[in-house]
Design a protein around this motif. Structure first.
Motif, PDB file in Angstrom:
ATOM      1  N   GLU A 247       4.117   3.849  -4.802  1.00 34.09           N
ATOM      2  CA  GLU A 247       3.895   4.661  -3.610  1.00 34.09           C
ATOM      3  C   GLU A 247       3.933   3.765  -2.369  1.00 34.09           C
ATOM      4  OE1 GLU A 247       0.849   8.134  -3.686  1.00 34.09           O
ATOM      5  OE2 GLU A 247      -0.231   6.372  -2.959  1.00 34.09           O
ATOM      6  N   GLN A 248       4.520   4.272  -1.314  1.00 32.80           N
ATOM      7  CA  GLN A 248       4.529   3.529  -0.058  1.00 32.80           C
ATOM      8  C   GLN A 248       3.097   3.315   0.417  1.00 32.80           C
ATOM      9  OE1 GLN A 248       7.836   2.694   1.444  1.00 32.80           O
ATOM     10  NE2 GLN A 248       6.358   1.118   2.025  1.00 32.80           N
ATOM     11  N   PHE A 249       2.736   2.088   0.685  1.00 30.89           N
ATOM     12  CA  PHE A 249       1.381   1.788   1.134  1.00 30.89           C
ATOM     13  C   PHE A 249       1.166   2.297   2.556  1.00 30.89           C
ATOM     14  CE2 PHE A 249      -1.498  -1.227   3.379  1.00 30.89           C
ATOM     15  CZ  PHE A 249      -2.656  -0.943   2.691  1.00 30.89           C
TER      16      PHE A 249
ATOM     17  N   TYR B 112       8.195  -3.007   1.098  1.00 28.99           N
ATOM     18  CA  TYR B 112       6.826  -3.533   0.989  1.00 28.99           C
ATOM     19  C   TYR B 112       6.044  -3.295   2.276  1.00 28.99           C
ATOM     20  CZ  TYR B 112       8.722  -5.919  -3.102  1.00 28.99           C
ATOM     21  OH  TYR B 112       9.319  -6.202  -4.308  1.00 28.99           O
ATOM     22  N   PRO B 113       4.723  -3.132   2.138  1.00 26.84           N
ATOM     23  CA  PRO B 113       3.951  -3.142   0.885  1.00 26.84           C
ATOM     24  C   PRO B 113       3.963  -1.780   0.182  1.00 26.84           C
ATOM     25  CG  PRO B 113       2.475  -2.949   2.767  1.00 26.84           C
ATOM     26  CD  PRO B 113       3.867  -3.095   3.335  1.00 26.84           C
ATOM     27  N   VAL B 114       3.736  -1.820  -1.141  1.00 21.54           N
ATOM     28  CA  VAL B 114       3.635  -0.597  -1.941  1.00 21.54           C
ATOM     29  C   VAL B 114       2.371  -0.648  -2.794  1.00 21.54           C
ATOM     30  CG1 VAL B 114       6.117  -0.100  -2.041  1.00 21.54           C
ATOM     31  CG2 VAL B 114       5.060  -1.576  -3.791  1.00 21.54           C
ATOM     32  N   ILE B 115       1.940   0.526  -3.203  1.00 19.95           N
ATOM     33  CA  ILE B 115       0.833   0.652  -4.155  1.00 19.95           C
ATOM     34  C   ILE B 115       1.447   0.972  -5.514  1.00 19.95           C
ATOM     35  CG2 ILE B 115      -1.073   2.147  -4.890  1.00 19.95           C
ATOM     36  CD1 ILE B 115      -2.229   0.750  -2.729  1.00 19.95           C
TER      37      ILE B 115
ATOM     38  N   LYS C 259      -1.489   1.977   5.585  1.00 19.83           N
ATOM     39  CA  LYS C 259      -2.666   1.268   6.084  1.00 19.83           C
ATOM     40  C   LYS C 259      -3.474   2.210   6.955  1.00 19.83           C
ATOM     41  CE  LYS C 259      -4.124  -2.885   8.589  1.00 19.83           C
ATOM     42  NZ  LYS C 259      -3.692  -4.073   9.360  1.00 19.83           N
TER      43      LYS C 259
ATOM     44  N   ASN D 143       2.968  -6.959  -1.947  1.00 25.47           N
ATOM     45  CA  ASN D 143       3.533  -7.293  -0.638  1.00 25.47           C
ATOM     46  C   ASN D 143       4.885  -7.993  -0.721  1.00 25.47           C
ATOM     47  OD1 ASN D 143       1.226  -6.621   1.321  1.00 25.47           O
ATOM     48  ND2 ASN D 143       0.190  -7.832  -0.250  1.00 25.47           N
TER      49      ASN D 143
ATOM     50  N   ILE E 228      -1.849  -3.581  -4.943  1.00 28.20           N
ATOM     51  CA  ILE E 228      -1.002  -3.569  -3.748  1.00 28.20           C
ATOM     52  C   ILE E 228      -0.026  -4.734  -3.872  1.00 28.20           C
ATOM     53  CG2 ILE E 228      -0.921  -3.809  -1.236  1.00 28.20           C
ATOM     54  CD1 ILE E 228      -3.727  -2.661  -1.100  1.00 28.20           C
TER      55      ILE E 228
END
Length: 343
Positions: free
Chosen positions: A213-215, A172-175, A217, A191, A189
């Motif tokens: 998908e890996q978030f 986490y976080p991921v989309i 930032k 968390n 998103i």
């Protein structure tokens, strides 16, 4: 030219499509083209004696299409056909069809396939590249194989895939987003485990395949590519959250800056990646690629849009304006570059 601006449809992006179509049709009329706005899903029992009249009320037609939107769901229960009455015959009579469609059954190559078989010229890229770009899972695989940086991710099939992030070496976080949706509909998103479970449920409510998908930032950007050449980069800065459906279409919810305030080196790199993404997906005529750049300056391509929004305030018109191309000129230009497919 006699031009059909095809809009509407039955996707979650119908309203956005109507706005794009209204803008494009009005702009082409300003350029003295005989453009008409046609609802691809509802069509008309009669288009009148003169298909492409000299005088035409674009706004009235757009308002009529918006009124029909409330019938989409009910109509879909009893009708299997996508094209409404007389739509294909009107398109066949036009010099070209400007595709102002967004989302499923418009941006995914299906309409393009029919037009190819019927010999109807249309704007934008062909069926195969439309389908590839529409599917975020396929886009990600192509980008990874061809050297376009993209966030780590995985495609999950409903009821058939392991959903635990640990199985894919992600955290986490991921989309979480539907594979083939657009305008960030169904995108969340997550968390923690609870948010992830909710996000999976939300995304799977739209489609049976989704992307996790890996978030990353960072700052969000978009780059139009026309005939393989990148336009000036635009930065999109939502005042709250990320660039979701609400922030895309609610006035005043984002700050859009073009040209983006990044270094010349970053500008060149992102434009190069945009052009490469356009090339490896085999796009034609034009498209738009979306990026995110983290605090270290690493940039990632999130997706490609083959029929991006075309309201006067959409992203591509803003980028074109920096080059001295106004909105009506841009609409004409997109027709011009699209017609080269048929030469």
């Amino acid at each position: 030219m006699n031009i059909v601006v095809l809009a509407g449809g039955n996707s979650t992006e119908r309203d956005v499509s109507i706005s794009s179509g209204e803008g494009v049709c009005s702009a082409l009329r300003q350029k003295n083209h005989k453009a008409i706005l046609v609802d691809v899903y509802f069509g008309k029992e009669s288009f009148g004696e003169e298909l492409f009249p000299e005088v035409y009320d674009v706004k009235a037609e757009a308002d009529s299409m918006r009124e029909m939107s409330k019938l989409v769901e009910e109509t879909g229960k009893t009708r299997k056909e996508f094209f409404g009455p007389n739509v294909l015959s009107v398109c066949k009579a036009a010099d070209i069809v400007f595709l102002a469609l967004h989302g499923a059954n418009g941006e995914d190559g299906k309409v393009q396939s029919v037009f190819e078989l019927m010999g109807i010229p249309y704007t934008g890229t062909g069926p195969l590249s439309s389908g590839m770009a529409m599917d975020k899972g396929i886009t990600k695989m192509v980008f990874e194989a061809k050297g376009v940086p993209t966030p780590k991710g995985v495609t999950l099939a409903k009821g058939k895939s392991e959903t635990a992030l640990s199985a894919y070496d992600m955290n986490y976080p991921v989309i979480v987003k539907p594979c083939c949706g657009g305008s960030s509909v169904g995108v969340c998103i997550a968390n923690d485990d609870a948010e992830y479970a909710d996000a999976l449920k939300e995304a799977f409510s739209y489609e049976d395949e989704i992307v996790v998908e890996q978030f990353v930032k960072g700052r969000e950007f978009s780059v139009a590519v026309v005939e393989g050449k990148a336009y000036p980069i635009i930065e999109i800065a939502p005042l709250q959250g990320f660039y979701d459906y609400k922030n895309k279409y609610n006035a005043g919810s984002t700050i859009e800056t073009c040209p983006a305030k990044i270094t010349p080196e970053q500008t060149s790199q992102m434009q190069t990646y945009a052009e490469l993404g356009y090339k490896v997906l085999n796009l034609q005529a034009y498209g738009r690629l979306d990026f995110i750049m983290d605090e270290t300056g690493a940039m990632y391509c999130l997706e490609a849009n083959t029929l991006p929004g075309m309201t006067p305030t959409s992203l591509i018109p803003q980028e074109a304006k920096v080059l001295g191309i106004d909105y009506p000129e841009l609409c004409e230009k997109l027709i011009e570059v699209s017609l080269k497919k048929y030469q």
